[in-house]
Design a protein around this motif. Structure first.
Motif, PDB file in Angstrom:
ATOM      1  N   GLY A  29       3.645  -2.355   6.824  1.00 54.47           N
ATOM      2  CA  GLY A  29       3.769  -1.809   5.474  1.00 54.47           C
ATOM      3  C   GLY A  29       5.188  -1.431   5.149  1.00 54.47           C
ATOM      4  O   GLY A  29       5.682  -1.679   4.033  1.00 54.47           O
ATOM      5  N   CYS A  30       5.875  -0.851   6.125  1.00 53.86           N
ATOM      6  CA  CYS A  30       7.263  -0.435   5.925  1.00 53.86           C
ATOM      7  C   CYS A  30       8.187  -1.653   5.781  1.00 53.86           C
ATOM      8  O   CYS A  30       9.023  -1.712   4.876  1.00 53.86           O
ATOM      9  CB  CYS A  30       7.693   0.441   7.101  1.00 53.86           C
ATOM     10  SG  CYS A  30       9.286   1.239   6.878  1.00 53.86           S
ATOM     11  N   PHE A  31       8.026  -2.634   6.664  1.00 55.00           N
ATOM     12  CA  PHE A  31       8.831  -3.854   6.577  1.00 55.00           C
ATOM     13  C   PHE A  31       8.579  -4.600   5.268  1.00 55.00           C
ATOM     14  O   PHE A  31       9.507  -5.099   4.625  1.00 55.00           O
ATOM     15  CB  PHE A  31       8.533  -4.779   7.757  1.00 55.00           C
ATOM     16  CG  PHE A  31       9.342  -4.495   8.978  1.00 55.00           C
ATOM     17  CD1 PHE A  31      10.718  -4.656   8.979  1.00 55.00           C
ATOM     18  CD2 PHE A  31       8.727  -4.076  10.150  1.00 55.00           C
ATOM     19  CE1 PHE A  31      11.477  -4.402  10.112  1.00 55.00           C
ATOM     20  CE2 PHE A  31       9.464  -3.815  11.286  1.00 55.00           C
ATOM     21  CZ  PHE A  31      10.847  -3.976  11.275  1.00 55.00           C
ATOM     22  N   ALA A  32       7.309  -4.706   4.873  1.00 61.85           N
ATOM     23  CA  ALA A  32       6.975  -5.440   3.654  1.00 61.85           C
ATOM     24  C   ALA A  32       7.595  -4.785   2.434  1.00 61.85           C
ATOM     25  O   ALA A  32       8.077  -5.471   1.515  1.00 61.85           O
ATOM     26  CB  ALA A  32       5.452  -5.528   3.501  1.00 61.85           C
ATOM     27  N   VAL A  72       0.874  -1.176   0.000  1.00 60.20           N
ATOM     28  CA  VAL A  72       0.000   0.000   0.000  1.00 60.20           C
ATOM     29  C   VAL A  72       0.912   1.226   0.000  1.00 60.20           C
ATOM     30  O   VAL A  72       1.703   1.422   0.927  1.00 60.20           O
ATOM     31  CB  VAL A  72      -0.931   0.009   1.224  1.00 60.20           C
ATOM     32  CG1 VAL A  72      -1.798   1.265   1.227  1.00 60.20           C
ATOM     33  CG2 VAL A  72      -1.800  -1.248   1.236  1.00 60.20           C
ATOM     34  N   ALA A  73       0.815   2.040  -1.032  1.00 61.30           N
ATOM     35  CA  ALA A  73       1.785   3.124  -1.261  1.00 61.30           C
ATOM     36  C   ALA A  73       1.913   4.071  -0.080  1.00 61.30           C
ATOM     37  O   ALA A  73       3.020   4.538   0.234  1.00 61.30           O
ATOM     38  CB  ALA A  73       1.399   3.900  -2.519  1.00 61.30           C
ATOM     39  N   ASP A  74       0.821   4.359   0.616  1.00 62.25           N
ATOM     40  CA  ASP A  74       0.871   5.315   1.723  1.00 62.25           C
ATOM     41  C   ASP A  74       1.673   4.801   2.917  1.00 62.25           C
ATOM     42  O   ASP A  74       2.037   5.586   3.802  1.00 62.25           O
ATOM     43  CB  ASP A  74      -0.548   5.655   2.188  1.00 62.25           C
ATOM     44  CG  ASP A  74      -1.190   6.727   1.320  1.00 62.25           C
ATOM     45  OD1 ASP A  74      -0.447   7.492   0.677  1.00 62.25           O
ATOM     46  OD2 ASP A  74      -2.435   6.783   1.282  1.00 62.25           O
ATOM     47  N   VAL A 133      -3.539  -3.293   4.856  1.00 66.23           N
ATOM     48  CA  VAL A 133      -2.146  -3.753   4.910  1.00 66.23           C
ATOM     49  C   VAL A 133      -2.073  -5.143   5.542  1.00 66.23           C
ATOM     50  O   VAL A 133      -1.372  -6.031   5.048  1.00 66.23           O
ATOM     51  CB  VAL A 133      -1.272  -2.765   5.700  1.00 66.23           C
ATOM     52  CG1 VAL A 133       0.174  -3.264   5.766  1.00 66.23           C
ATOM     53  CG2 VAL A 133      -1.328  -1.371   5.082  1.00 66.23           C
ATOM     54  N   LEU A 134      -2.798  -5.336   6.629  1.00 62.97           N
ATOM     55  CA  LEU A 134      -2.753  -6.615   7.341  1.00 62.97           C
ATOM     56  C   LEU A 134      -3.335  -7.742   6.501  1.00 62.97           C
ATOM     57  O   LEU A 134      -2.785  -8.851   6.460  1.00 62.97           O
ATOM     58  CB  LEU A 134      -3.501  -6.500   8.669  1.00 62.97           C
ATOM     59  CG  LEU A 134      -2.991  -5.417   9.634  1.00 62.97           C
ATOM     60  CD1 LEU A 134      -3.794  -5.421  10.914  1.00 62.97           C
ATOM     61  CD2 LEU A 134      -1.515  -5.594   9.921  1.00 62.97           C
ATOM     62  N   LYS A 135      -4.424  -7.472   5.830  1.00 62.09           N
ATOM     63  CA  LYS A 135      -5.025  -8.492   4.973  1.00 62.09           C
ATOM     64  C   LYS A 135      -4.076  -8.888   3.855  1.00 62.09           C
ATOM     65  O   LYS A 135      -3.958 -10.062   3.502  1.00 62.09           O
ATOM     66  CB  LYS A 135      -6.344  -7.971   4.398  1.00 62.09           C
ATOM     67  CG  LYS A 135      -7.072  -8.974   3.497  1.00 62.09           C
ATOM     68  CD  LYS A 135      -8.378  -8.378   2.990  1.00 62.09           C
ATOM     69  CE  LYS A 135      -9.100  -9.363   2.058  1.00 62.09           C
ATOM     70  NZ  LYS A 135     -10.375  -8.796   1.550  1.00 62.09           N
ATOM     71  N   ASN A 136      -3.366  -7.924   3.296  1.00 63.20           N
ATOM     72  CA  ASN A 136      -2.458  -8.202   2.184  1.00 63.20           C
ATOM     73  C   ASN A 136      -1.176  -8.901   2.618  1.00 63.20           C
ATOM     74  O   ASN A 136      -0.669  -9.785   1.908  1.00 63.20           O
ATOM     75  CB  ASN A 136      -2.069  -6.899   1.468  1.00 63.20           C
ATOM     76  CG  ASN A 136      -3.204  -6.294   0.671  1.00 63.20           C
ATOM     77  OD1 ASN A 136      -4.286  -6.863   0.576  1.00 63.20           O
ATOM     78  ND2 ASN A 136      -2.959  -5.133   0.103  1.00 63.20           N
ATOM     79  N   CYS A 137      -0.632  -8.507   3.782  1.00 59.74           N
ATOM     80  CA  CYS A 137       0.765  -8.847   4.082  1.00 59.74           C
ATOM     81  C   CYS A 137       0.998  -9.620   5.373  1.00 59.74           C
ATOM     82  O   CYS A 137       2.132 -10.047   5.627  1.00 59.74           O
ATOM     83  CB  CYS A 137       1.615  -7.577   4.111  1.00 59.74           C
ATOM     84  SG  CYS A 137       1.695  -6.706   2.514  1.00 59.74           S
ATOM     85  N   ALA A 138      -0.013  -9.789   6.217  1.00 54.13           N
ATOM     86  CA  ALA A 138       0.176 -10.595   7.425  1.00 54.13           C
ATOM     87  C   ALA A 138       0.069 -12.077   7.081  1.00 54.13           C
ATOM     88  O   ALA A 138      -0.688 -12.468   6.193  1.00 54.13           O
ATOM     89  CB  ALA A 138      -0.854 -10.228   8.484  1.00 54.13           C
ATOM     90  N   THR A 179      -3.934   8.299   8.434  1.00 57.56           N
ATOM     91  CA  THR A 179      -2.822   7.937   7.541  1.00 57.56           C
ATOM     92  C   THR A 179      -1.518   8.502   8.076  1.00 57.56           C
ATOM     93  O   THR A 179      -0.494   7.806   8.141  1.00 57.56           O
ATOM     94  CB  THR A 179      -3.076   8.460   6.119  1.00 57.56           C
ATOM     95  OG1 THR A 179      -4.202   7.780   5.559  1.00 57.56           O
ATOM     96  CG2 THR A 179      -1.860   8.232   5.225  1.00 57.56           C
ATOM     97  N   TRP A 180      -1.530   9.761   8.488  1.00 58.44           N
ATOM     98  CA  TRP A 180      -0.310  10.383   9.037  1.00 58.44           C
ATOM     99  C   TRP A 180       0.112   9.699  10.339  1.00 58.44           C
ATOM    100  O   TRP A 180       1.306   9.520  10.593  1.00 58.44           O
ATOM    101  CB  TRP A 180      -0.545  11.875   9.276  1.00 58.44           C
ATOM    102  CG  TRP A 180      -0.792  12.648   8.019  1.00 58.44           C
ATOM    103  CD1 TRP A 180      -0.319  12.358   6.765  1.00 58.44           C
ATOM    104  CD2 TRP A 180      -1.572  13.840   7.883  1.00 58.44           C
ATOM    105  NE1 TRP A 180      -0.759  13.294   5.871  1.00 58.44           N
ATOM    106  CE2 TRP A 180      -1.527  14.213   6.512  1.00 58.44           C
ATOM    107  CE3 TRP A 180      -2.304  14.629   8.766  1.00 58.44           C
ATOM    108  CZ2 TRP A 180      -2.188  15.348   6.034  1.00 58.44           C
ATOM    109  CZ3 TRP A 180      -2.958  15.762   8.299  1.00 58.44           C
ATOM    110  CH2 TRP A 180      -2.900  16.113   6.940  1.00 58.44           C
ATOM    111  N   ILE A 181      -0.858   9.355  11.169  1.00 60.61           N
ATOM    112  CA  ILE A 181      -0.530   8.669  12.423  1.00 60.61           C
ATOM    113  C   ILE A 181       0.161   7.338  12.130  1.00 60.61           C
ATOM    114  O   ILE A 181       1.191   7.006  12.722  1.00 60.61           O
ATOM    115  CB  ILE A 181      -1.796   8.453  13.272  1.00 60.61           C
ATOM    116  CG1 ILE A 181      -2.287   9.798  13.824  1.00 60.61           C
ATOM    117  CG2 ILE A 181      -1.529   7.474  14.421  1.00 60.61           C
ATOM    118  CD1 ILE A 181      -3.607   9.727  14.558  1.00 60.61           C
TER     119      ILE A 181
END
Length: 394
Positions: free
Chosen positions: A241-244, A19-21, A300-305, A198-200
């Motif tokens: 998201g950052c780790f992925a 997820v780009a954000d 993010v969790l659905k995609n990458c966990a 998103t910022w948080i």
């Protein structure tokens, strides 16, 4: 050996899509901002080599957020970044050039930031507002610990304890903010309210950025497993998201852990779509007592966990005792109720009558390098001692 209520659900919906954000570039921007804060230091990444030997894995790494400024928890990373971004929008400033001292000298108008919190997030918002000369109003759900209330008030914020659970308190804050003209700073999202959460979440990704730097600096192996606790899933989503993005989502296993009394992410993982949990959610892991997933984090969790885990309170209590009473030469980590669930899960798997089945279910073995985030220290000292000294939730 012992029995623990641990439910594990493999993520059938994993696709590894980013997820780009919430990728590495956004994390780098947030990290640069945090590095500009007066008194900033990266929190320690502690290898627990002797604990790893006991459990039967190659290495256990603990990111210790009890050292985050003087706030004893990670939550300010999201709150201060979101408030700074809000102020940049308000006054046409560039977040890359944001300077606290210059802002306080040039801007004399005060905005009021409002939030709902179980403790750590509200303390972070209150701290950020004080640093920037702004006002903060913080609402807490029923049952809030007096120490957490006082910590917020001591930062100059107004703090009100409601007679509602966390999710209903969030809705109440939104209604009050609309009436009063306040800015809501909340780490969950809903229709028409996505920029601030998103910022948080991007602010939380500094946890991942620091960890990646420290792994390289200390010559450690890249993690094969990362255990992330979830309330609404904002921290877990921002960090994952950052780790992925940096490591590749297929190159490690992300385990999302929750208390069984507030396991909205676990139930969403089983369902494949967001599921809400209601009621009092009376878990000791008060920072995770959230029943409605953040839709931004959930994506993010659905995609990458890889796995979703729901566990009873005594798993976290075990983690508090294990981290606070280390074996061999391992350093001591003071970890609160919501901070210790990752280490507690590892310890509970080891001490469980079903150890082999649980190890296999999480793909853990002698080659595993497991990173856990201790998201808070003893933010409620009385309860910490009840657990660690007196054996509460044995």
């Amino acid at each position: 050996m012992a029995k623990f209520n641990i439910a594990i659900e493999a993520n059938r919906h994993f696709n590894g899509e980013l997820v780009a954000d919430f990728g590495y570039a956004k994390g780098a921007t947030a990290q640069r901002f945090h590095q500009s804060l007066p008194g900033y230091q990266a929190t320690p990444l502690q290898p627990l080599n002797d604990l790893a030997k006991v459990i039967g894995v190659k290495q256990v790494l603990v990111k210790d957020e009890s050292y985050r400024f003087d706030l004893n928890a990670f939550k300010m990373l999201g709150g201060v970044y979101a408030i700074a971004r809000l102020l940049c929008e308000e006054y046409q400033l560039d977040i890359e050039q944001f300077d606290f001292a210059q802002f306080n000298q040039k801007i004399d108008k005060k905005l009021t930031f409002a939030t709902a919190t179980d403790g750590n997030h509200g303390r972070g918002v209150a701290w950020a507002a004080k640093q920037l000369g702004q006002n903060a109003v913080v609402y807490m759900p029923k049952g809030a610990a007096a120490e957490r209330v006082n910590n917020i008030r001591n930062l100059g914020a107004e703090c009100i304890v409601t007679d509602m659970n966390y999710d209903d308190t969030v809705r109440f804050v939104v209604e009050r903010a609309q009436q009063q003209g306040w800015k809501v700073v909340q780490d969950t999202a809903w229709e028409g309210y996505t920029d601030i959460p998103t910022w948080i979440m991007q602010g939380y990704s500094t946890l991942a950025m620091e960890s990646l730097d420290q792994i390289e600096q200390q010559g450690l192996s890249q993690p094969t497993h990362i255990i992330l606790q979830a309330g609404v899933g904002a921290m877990a989503g921002g960090v994952l998201g950052c780790f992925a993005d940096k490591l590749g989502a297929n190159n490690f296993k992300a385990i999302i852990a929750e208390p069984e009394l507030a396991d909205c992410i676990y139930r969403s993982g089983k369902q494949g779509d967001m599921v809400n949990v209601g009621g009092d959610m009376a878990t000791i892991m008060v920072g995770l007592a959230c029943g409605e997933p953040n839709p931004l984090g959930w994506t993010v969790l659905k995609n990458c966990a890889s796995y979703f885990v729901s566990c009873e309170d005594k798993v976290s209590a075990l983690g508090m005792r294990v981290l606070g009473n280390p074996i061999g030469d391992d350093p001591r980590v003071v970890s609160g109720e919501s901070g210790a669930i990752g280490a507690g899960l590892l310890a509970a798997v080891h001490f469980s009558d079903d150890k082999q089945q649980l190890m296999q279910a999480l793909d853990l073995n002698q080659d595993s390098v497991v990173l856990v985030i201790s998201t808070e220290g003893d933010t409620d000292v009385a309860n910490y001692r009840d657990v660690v000294w007196l054996g509460k939730y044995a």
